[in-house]
Write a protein that holds these residues in place. Structure first.
Motif, short mmCIF file in Angstrom:
data_model
loop_
_atom_site.label_atom_id
_atom_site.label_comp_id
_atom_site.label_asym_id
_atom_site.label_seq_id
_atom_site.Cartn_x
_atom_site.Cartn_y
_atom_site.Cartn_z
N GLY A 189 0.81 -1.21 0.00
CA GLY A 189 0.00 0.00 0.00
C GLY A 189 0.84 1.26 0.00
O GLY A 189 0.52 2.24 -0.68
N GLU A 190 1.96 1.25 0.71
CA GLU A 190 2.83 2.42 0.76
C GLU A 190 3.49 2.66 -0.59
O GLU A 190 3.67 3.81 -1.01
CB GLU A 190 3.89 2.24 1.85
CG GLU A 190 4.93 3.36 1.92
CD GLU A 190 4.37 4.73 2.23
OE1 GLU A 190 5.12 5.72 2.06
OE2 GLU A 190 3.19 4.83 2.63
N ARG A 191 3.86 1.60 -1.30
CA ARG A 191 4.46 1.78 -2.63
C ARG A 191 3.46 2.44 -3.58
O ARG A 191 3.84 3.26 -4.42
CB ARG A 191 4.90 0.42 -3.19
CG ARG A 191 6.13 -0.16 -2.49
CD ARG A 191 7.36 0.67 -2.71
NE ARG A 191 8.53 0.09 -2.06
CZ ARG A 191 9.43 -0.67 -2.68
NH1 ARG A 191 9.28 -0.94 -3.96
NH2 ARG A 191 10.47 -1.16 -2.02
N GLU A 192 2.19 2.08 -3.48
CA GLU A 192 1.18 2.71 -4.32
C GLU A 192 1.04 4.19 -4.00
O GLU A 192 0.86 5.01 -4.89
CB GLU A 192 -0.17 1.99 -4.13
CG GLU A 192 -0.17 0.56 -4.66
CD GLU A 192 -1.50 -0.13 -4.43
OE1 GLU A 192 -2.44 0.56 -3.97
OE2 GLU A 192 -1.60 -1.34 -4.69
N ILE A 193 1.11 4.54 -2.72
CA ILE A 193 1.03 5.94 -2.32
C ILE A 193 2.21 6.72 -2.86
O ILE A 193 2.08 7.87 -3.31
CB ILE A 193 0.96 6.05 -0.78
CG1 ILE A 193 -0.40 5.54 -0.27
CG2 ILE A 193 1.19 7.48 -0.32
CD1 ILE A 193 -0.52 5.48 1.23
N ARG A 194 3.39 6.12 -2.88
CA ARG A 194 4.58 6.79 -3.37
C ARG A 194 4.64 6.82 -4.90
O ARG A 194 5.27 7.70 -5.48
CB ARG A 194 5.84 6.10 -2.84
CG ARG A 194 6.11 6.35 -1.36
CD ARG A 194 7.34 5.60 -0.90
NE ARG A 194 7.68 5.87 0.48
CZ ARG A 194 8.46 6.87 0.89
NH1 ARG A 194 8.97 7.70 -0.01
NH2 ARG A 194 8.73 7.04 2.16
N ARG A 195 3.99 5.85 -5.55
CA ARG A 195 4.09 5.75 -7.00
C ARG A 195 3.45 6.95 -7.69
O ARG A 195 3.97 7.46 -8.69
CB ARG A 195 3.41 4.46 -7.47
CG ARG A 195 3.70 4.09 -8.91
CD ARG A 195 3.12 2.72 -9.25
NE ARG A 195 3.80 1.68 -8.50
CZ ARG A 195 3.19 0.80 -7.70
NH1 ARG A 195 1.88 0.86 -7.55
NH2 ARG A 195 3.87 -0.12 -7.06
N GLU A 196 2.32 7.41 -7.18
CA GLU A 196 1.64 8.58 -7.74
C GLU A 196 1.66 9.69 -6.70
O GLU A 196 0.75 9.80 -5.88
CB GLU A 196 0.21 8.22 -8.13
CG GLU A 196 0.12 7.17 -9.23
CD GLU A 196 -1.31 6.88 -9.62
OE1 GLU A 196 -2.19 7.70 -9.28
OE2 GLU A 196 -1.55 5.85 -10.27
N LYS A 197 2.70 10.51 -6.74
CA LYS A 197 2.88 11.52 -5.71
C LYS A 197 1.91 12.69 -5.93
O LYS A 197 1.77 13.21 -7.03
CB LYS A 197 4.33 12.01 -5.70
CG LYS A 197 5.30 10.94 -5.20
CD LYS A 197 6.70 11.47 -5.01
CE LYS A 197 7.61 10.41 -4.42
NZ LYS A 197 8.99 10.88 -4.22
N SER A 198 1.26 13.07 -4.83
CA SER A 198 0.32 14.18 -4.84
C SER A 198 0.14 14.64 -3.41
O SER A 198 0.57 13.96 -2.46
CB SER A 198 -1.03 13.72 -5.42
OG SER A 198 -1.62 12.75 -4.58
N LEU A 199 -0.51 15.77 -3.21
CA LEU A 199 -0.76 16.25 -1.86
C LEU A 199 -1.66 15.27 -1.10
O LEU A 199 -1.48 15.03 0.09
CB LEU A 199 -1.41 17.63 -1.91
CG LEU A 199 -0.48 18.80 -2.29
CD1 LEU A 199 -1.27 20.09 -2.39
CD2 LEU A 199 0.65 18.93 -1.26
N LYS A 200 -2.62 14.70 -1.83
CA LYS A 200 -3.52 13.73 -1.20
C LYS A 200 -2.75 12.50 -0.71
O LYS A 200 -2.93 12.05 0.42
CB LYS A 200 -4.60 13.31 -2.19
CG LYS A 200 -5.59 12.30 -1.63
CD LYS A 200 -6.63 11.93 -2.67
CE LYS A 200 -7.61 10.89 -2.10
NZ LYS A 200 -8.65 10.53 -3.12
N ASN A 201 -1.86 12.00 -1.55
CA ASN A 201 -1.08 10.83 -1.16
C ASN A 201 -0.02 11.17 -0.11
O ASN A 201 0.34 10.31 0.71
CB ASN A 201 -0.42 10.20 -2.39
CG ASN A 201 -1.39 9.33 -3.17
OD1 ASN A 201 -2.46 9.00 -2.69
ND2 ASN A 201 -1.03 8.97 -4.39
N TYR A 202 0.47 12.40 -0.14
CA TYR A 202 1.41 12.83 0.90
C TYR A 202 0.72 12.82 2.25
O TYR A 202 1.29 12.36 3.25
CB TYR A 202 1.92 14.23 0.57
CG TYR A 202 2.96 14.78 1.52
CD1 TYR A 202 4.01 13.98 1.96
CD2 TYR A 202 2.91 16.11 1.95
CE1 TYR A 202 4.98 14.49 2.83
CE2 TYR A 202 3.87 16.62 2.81
CZ TYR A 202 4.90 15.82 3.24
OH TYR A 202 5.86 16.32 4.09
#
Length: 281
Positions: A221-234
């Motif tokens: 799950g963390e790799r997915e969050i890092r794969r598409e960087k955005s303020l929401k994912n940050y």
């Protein structure tokens, strides 16, 4: 010998669960039982388990458990049924055919120890995680694979903590320190917290380099969050329950496990790494 009771929490990802269970069916030593905690899957996982894996015991939940509570539910159930040797496992792993055989072999030599598995990349078939040793004073983690010559990458190697995927745990450890801390650490870091607690209680921790698991390093799950960087994912990275940089969980883990004199430095260093690491990496 008493069988190993394997507890696997799942939520969707039916194909991963299928591959994991097929790898367990192919074991050279079949002295094990599997309990799956299906936390409200909606992708047909429940139906697949019922039709294709009748040997697997399934506990059903409503989708509110997350990893730690799901594991605890399965562990409590297994121990109530008489289990004395347990293993936690994620569904996104494939067990080498000798995993159970080699866990039993080393468990017989170190019956009170907790044993983790050597993790291999499912695509390259190369080792990617062989355990860590945390130095609280220097705030440094040494990766055993980085310092261990290739010719010595077999047998047991001591570590300070272990992840919960493929983790062999004697019941005596639960009797001494209790289950995983689902209240303070509902998803990430609960396994590291539990194994640190076991080590402080006097139990040995080893990575068993003869027991191998194949993992998907790019699918967390963390790799997915890092794969598409955005303020929401940050924001998710720092505050979401499944965020790998979750500041609340890191703080709770540190206050519970870090020696008191080192807490301020460890917290400050960890906050910097989590806040800026997402941007840099």
């Amino acid at each position: 010998m008493e069988p190993i009771h394997i507890v696997i929490p799942v939520f969707n990802r039916k194909e991963h669960t299928k591959a994991c269970l097929e790898s367990l069916r192919a074991q050279t030593n079949t002295n094990y039982k599997v309990t799956i905690v299906d936390d409200g899957s909606t992708d047909g996982t429940g139906e697949m388990l019922q039709s294709d894996y009748k040997e697997v015991e399934v506990l059903r939940a409503d989708g509110s458990l997350f990893w730690t509570a799901g594991v605890n539910l399965g562990l409590r159930h297994a121990m109530k049924a008489g289990a004395s040797l347990l293993m936690t496992m994620n569904n996104d792993v494939i067990a080498d055919e000798h995993l159970i055989e080699n866990m039993f072999r080393w468990h017989q030599k170190y019956p009170a120890a907790m044993l983790g598995a050597l993790e291999m990349d499912v695509h390259t078939r190369k080792p990617i995680f062989g355990g860590e040793r945390l130095n609280w004073l220097l705030n440094r983690i040494d990766h055993v694979l980085d310092i261990l010559p290739e010719e010595e990458q077999h047998g047991l190697h001591p570590v300070t903590h272990l992840p919960g995927r493929g983790l062999l745990i004697p019941k005596a450890i639960f009797e001494r320190i209790g289950l995983l801390d689902q209240d303070r650490l509902p998803h990430y870091l609960a396994d590291y917290d539990f194994t640190h607690s076991a080590r402080r209680a006097g139990f040995q921790l080893f990575v068993n380099y003869d027991a191998r698991l194949y993992t998907y390093p790019d699918e967390s799950g963390e790799r997915e969050i890092r794969r598409e960087k955005s303020l929401k994912n940050y924001y998710k990275h720092l505050f979401d329950i499944k965020g790998g940089g979750n500041l609340r969980d890191f703080t709770r883990f540190t206050l519970k496990n870090c020696p008191t004199p080192y807490v301020p430095f460890h917290l400050a260093n960890g906050y910097v790494r989590r806040i800026f690491g997402y941007i840099i990496k």
